[in-house]
Design an enzyme around this catalytic site. Sequence first.
Site, PDB file in Angstrom:
ATOM      1  N   GLU A 124      57.258  36.900  31.990  1.00  0.00           N
ATOM      2  CA  GLU A 124      56.839  37.874  30.970  1.00  0.00           C
ATOM      3  C   GLU A 124      56.439  39.162  31.664  1.00  0.00           C
ATOM      4  O   GLU A 124      56.231  39.168  32.876  1.00  0.00           O
ATOM      5  CB  GLU A 124      55.597  37.346  30.234  1.00  0.00           C
ATOM      6  N   LYS A 144      53.752  42.112  32.587  1.00  0.00           N
ATOM      7  CA  LYS A 144      52.286  42.149  32.733  1.00  0.00           C
ATOM      8  C   LYS A 144      51.812  43.445  32.084  1.00  0.00           C
ATOM      9  O   LYS A 144      51.979  44.534  32.640  1.00  0.00           O
ATOM     10  CB  LYS A 144      51.893  42.075  34.215  1.00  0.00           C
ATOM     11  N   ASP A 152      49.538  46.354  30.793  1.00  0.00           N
ATOM     12  CA  ASP A 152      48.384  46.963  31.442  1.00  0.00           C
ATOM     13  C   ASP A 152      47.383  47.455  30.399  1.00  0.00           C
ATOM     14  O   ASP A 152      47.426  48.591  29.950  1.00  0.00           O
ATOM     15  CB  ASP A 152      48.864  48.141  32.309  1.00  0.00           C
ATOM     16  N   ARG A 155      36.963  39.652  27.859  1.00  0.00           N
ATOM     17  CA  ARG A 155      36.961  38.739  29.001  1.00  0.00           C
ATOM     18  C   ARG A 155      35.560  38.593  29.602  1.00  0.00           C
ATOM     19  O   ARG A 155      35.136  37.509  29.968  1.00  0.00           O
ATOM     20  CB  ARG A 155      37.942  39.242  30.062  1.00  0.00           C
ATOM     21  N   GLU A 182      46.755  41.014  25.149  1.00  0.00           N
ATOM     22  CA  GLU A 182      46.366  42.250  25.817  1.00  0.00           C
ATOM     23  C   GLU A 182      46.320  43.373  24.795  1.00  0.00           C
ATOM     24  O   GLU A 182      47.285  43.587  24.052  1.00  0.00           O
ATOM     25  CB  GLU A 182      47.423  42.565  26.890  1.00  0.00           C
ATOM     26  N   TYR A 235      49.452  33.845  25.299  1.00  0.00           N
ATOM     27  CA  TYR A 235      48.989  32.573  25.854  1.00  0.00           C
ATOM     28  C   TYR A 235      48.197  31.811  24.806  1.00  0.00           C
ATOM     29  O   TYR A 235      47.229  32.337  24.257  1.00  0.00           O
ATOM     30  CB  TYR A 235      48.119  32.877  27.083  1.00  0.00           C
ATOM     31  N   LYS A 260      52.978  42.084  41.119  1.00  0.00           N
ATOM     32  CA  LYS A 260      52.648  43.469  40.747  1.00  0.00           C
ATOM     33  C   LYS A 260      53.642  44.437  41.373  1.00  0.00           C
ATOM     34  O   LYS A 260      53.968  44.318  42.555  1.00  0.00           O
ATOM     35  CB  LYS A 260      51.238  43.808  41.224  1.00  0.00           C
ATOM     36  N   CYS A 277      28.066  76.930  37.281  1.00  0.00           N
ATOM     37  CA  CYS A 277      29.405  77.134  36.740  1.00  0.00           C
ATOM     38  C   CYS A 277      30.180  78.076  37.660  1.00  0.00           C
ATOM     39  O   CYS A 277      29.682  79.156  37.998  1.00  0.00           O
ATOM     40  CB  CYS A 277      29.294  77.725  35.341  1.00  0.00           C
ATOM     41  N   CYS A 289      30.652  81.535  35.612  1.00  0.00           N
ATOM     42  CA  CYS A 289      29.587  82.432  35.136  1.00  0.00           C
ATOM     43  C   CYS A 289      28.247  82.153  35.809  1.00  0.00           C
ATOM     44  O   CYS A 289      27.244  82.761  35.457  1.00  0.00           O
ATOM     45  CB  CYS A 289      29.456  82.340  33.621  1.00  0.00           C
ATOM     46  N   CYS A 341      29.064  73.488  31.280  1.00  0.00           N
ATOM     47  CA  CYS A 341      28.446  74.796  31.391  1.00  0.00           C
ATOM     48  C   CYS A 341      27.922  75.128  29.996  1.00  0.00           C
ATOM     49  O   CYS A 341      28.690  75.210  29.046  1.00  0.00           O
ATOM     50  CB  CYS A 341      29.471  75.834  31.837  1.00  0.00           C
ATOM     51  N   CYS A 383      30.643  82.570  28.846  1.00  0.00           N
ATOM     52  CA  CYS A 383      31.410  82.087  29.998  1.00  0.00           C
ATOM     53  C   CYS A 383      32.905  82.366  29.729  1.00  0.00           C
ATOM     54  O   CYS A 383      33.455  81.880  28.731  1.00  0.00           O
ATOM     55  CB  CYS A 383      31.138  80.594  30.157  1.00  0.00           C
TER      56      CYS A 383
HETATM   57  S1  IVH Z   1      48.510  35.055  31.077  1.00  0.00           S
HETATM   58  C1  IVH Z   1      45.637  31.826  32.606  1.00  0.00           C
HETATM   59  N1  IVH Z   1      50.315  36.859  30.521  1.00  0.00           N
HETATM   60  O1  IVH Z   1      46.700  39.961  33.433  1.00  0.00           O
HETATM   61  C2  IVH Z   1      46.625  32.882  32.372  1.00  0.00           C
HETATM   62  N2  IVH Z   1      48.217  37.606  31.355  1.00  0.00           N
HETATM   63  O2  IVH Z   1      44.986  38.860  36.019  1.00  0.00           O
HETATM   64  C3  IVH Z   1      46.191  33.853  31.384  1.00  0.00           C
HETATM   65  N3  IVH Z   1      48.053  40.042  31.513  1.00  0.00           N
HETATM   66  O3  IVH Z   1      43.568  38.746  32.480  1.00  0.00           O
HETATM   67  C4  IVH Z   1      46.832  35.161  31.459  1.00  0.00           C
HETATM   68  N4  IVH Z   1      50.051  40.509  30.745  1.00  0.00           N
HETATM   69  O4  IVH Z   1      44.672  40.486  30.995  1.00  0.00           O
HETATM   70  C5  IVH Z   1      49.062  36.629  30.983  1.00  0.00           C
HETATM   71  N5  IVH Z   1      52.020  38.324  29.946  1.00  0.00           N
HETATM   72  C6  IVH Z   1      50.786  38.099  30.390  1.00  0.00           C
HETATM   73  C7  IVH Z   1      49.921  39.161  30.757  1.00  0.00           C
HETATM   74  C8  IVH Z   1      48.651  38.864  31.255  1.00  0.00           C
HETATM   75  C9  IVH Z   1      48.922  41.008  31.192  1.00  0.00           C
HETATM   76  C10 IVH Z   1      46.706  40.311  32.084  1.00  0.00           C
HETATM   77  C11 IVH Z   1      45.584  39.533  31.448  1.00  0.00           C
HETATM   78  C12 IVH Z   1      44.964  38.741  32.560  1.00  0.00           C
HETATM   79  C13 IVH Z   1      45.455  39.448  33.780  1.00  0.00           C
HETATM   80  C14 IVH Z   1      45.626  38.476  34.900  1.00  0.00           C
END
Ligand code: IVH
Length: 680
Positions: A113, A115, A117, A136, A172, A225, A311, A405, A408, A423, A429
């Site tokens: 999947e 990741k 952000d 979290r 997320e 998840y 990453k 500043c 001014c 400022c 200014c």
């Molecule tokens: S699974 C136990 N899937 O990445 C596994 N996490 O450091 C639970 N994240 O805290 C996480 N995309 O905030 C999972 N497709 C994805 C994700 C994902 C982003 C984030 C999530 C997690 C961190 C892992």
Amino acid sequence: MDKEQARKRIEVLTQEINQHNHNYYVLSSPVISDYDFDMLLEELILLEKEYPEFLLPDSPSQRVGGEITKEFNQVNHANPMLSLANTYSEEELRDFDKRVQKLLNDDYTYVCELKYDGVSISLIYENGLLARAVTRGDGVKGDDVTTNVKTIRSIPIRLKGDYPQNFEIRGEIFIPIDKFKAFNEERISAGEEPFANPRNSASGSLKMQDSAEVAKRPLDCFQYYLLGEKLPYDNHYDNLLKAKEWGFNIPPYLAKCKNINEVLEFIAEWDKNKEHLPFEIDGVVIKVNDYQQQHDLGATAKSPRWAIAYKFKAERVSTRLNSIAFQVGRTGAITPVANLEPVQLAGTIVKRASLHNADIIKNLDVRTGDIVFVEKGGEIIPKIVGVDKTQRKDETKEFSFIEKCPECQTTLIRKEGEAHHYCPNDKNCPPQIKGRLTHFISRNAMNIDSLGEGKIEILVDNGLVYNVADLYDLTYDRLLGLEKIIEATEDKKEKKLSFKEKTVTNILDGLKESLNTPFEKVLFALGIRFVGQTVAKKLANHYKSIENLQRVNFDELFLVDEVGERIADSVVTFFKDPLNIEIIRRLKQIGLKFKVENENLNISDKLAGKTIVASGRLENFSREEIKSAIEVNGGKPASSVSGKTDFLLAGENIGPNKLAKAKELNIPIISEKEFLEMIK
Ligand code: IVH
């Protein structure tokens, strides 16, 4: 409508609006116009106010927010929220795969999947309803942010289909890139500081006390998840797809991979294509699909052994920090900017990077002359991510933030809880004066395009204008011949900007034309802090004239839709200032519009006793305006077509359902032109 009818209508509206939210925010395929949607929601909110006993737990009115949380409750997670082990290298990923292979000693499948952000969230569902949303936190316990999370339209409040009675789903919360840009622009135009990136903005939004404010943030959420005793399948992939049927926003970017080479292909593909995604990602998450195998692999104290995050390497270079300069914004906010030794990064030459505020400088401990690391991730502006301390000369001193500043020399202030220094000399200014003028003439305000930032600078530097009213005192003779040398830059030659006859005539014409600008834009142009375009429009429509607005107090203002404490406070303060009152007096005398003009509105009883449903986009009226046009002519606006409807006013893109219903009930369908005729 009697009580029983109201109860039924609330039920129908709740279900219908929830479905429309899902169509729009999850499926991206709305079936009704925004206008019609707003009308339905408004009808529901009114009914719920009248009959609070019928408010349903999954009411979409919760999406609008309104509840204030002073302090978030801390709650324990039912299942600890572990993080994932990270890697940046193919080699480590292959090592991970070897460990999985060795421990399982059997066939296995991965699910790859993206990741996302953003900020992770745990969503608890009980009997098909969102019961709790928890951040979290430290992984063991987090903040209960349910009220705020309910404002995120892509998170279902009630599920559909055959869902398990109790389960948890994690996801997320993030802000899509284009929405983030638009949101930041809106903030800048309202005199607020822009956010550094979508991630910070998302996490800041979740912790806001006023959920109505959260509702205005363009937050979105993907779920990735599931946890629970009675999930329908014994593997991650199938459950995710099933969760989609229950109404979850399961991202489509996932793939089953038979081996590590397929995983690496998935990674390579997204590393190449990530720029085209409408949101930011920082890698790929790889999960073992089968639950029994996940269980067998287990977890360390920090992270599961069945998953890993790969990453992407953000492009990073090192260069010298030549100096730190300070910019003063329209609101007086001071932004430190790093002047760098020019360096090539991700296809562009980077010379500057924002350092945002004093805390960021302090945390990084950057000092002039340091060799710094600069990165360009998905973010728009390059950022300094660290300092190469091995190259630091011994004699350098910790950087101390300026106290005065730079423009001014006024002593800067820093209000509690704010990241920026300010400022306070807003009247004198120069960048603040110029900023206010530039805002005044900008496209969404007075739209005087014959004046621009450069010309404003000349006018201010030559002492011709201090405030927006002075612009209208400019004359041909005063303007002709004014000039300024624009400094030469590396890519452009020195340029002389001077006001010739044509320029001067254009400026004067532009100013004259601006007298036709409607009140809501004039109000926005005044640059009252926190009063962006939307709020200005609301205030203009609500109070109709500047005199009415000047008279109101904090408590009254606070009751207006969209107006929070901060805005109410800012408006009241603005109108207390004698200089502002004097500027408005002069602008009025010059002829700027300071009241709403409704040429179309002809107060009459021509629509007396008629119930009219207006739907679709109208040329001459906004949603508020058509409602009041119906009302001031004696009619009753309604949102849905029924036996009681006298006319359906059909605008552009009207939904097929409304048309069909009107035809079925033999209700006359009229055009906007016909409506205008009726009230003429
Ligand atoms: S699974 C136990 N899937 O990445 C596994 N996490 O450091 C639970 N994240 O805290 C996480 N995309 O905030 C999972 N497709 C994805 C994700 C994902 C982003 C984030 C999530 C997690 C961190 C892992």
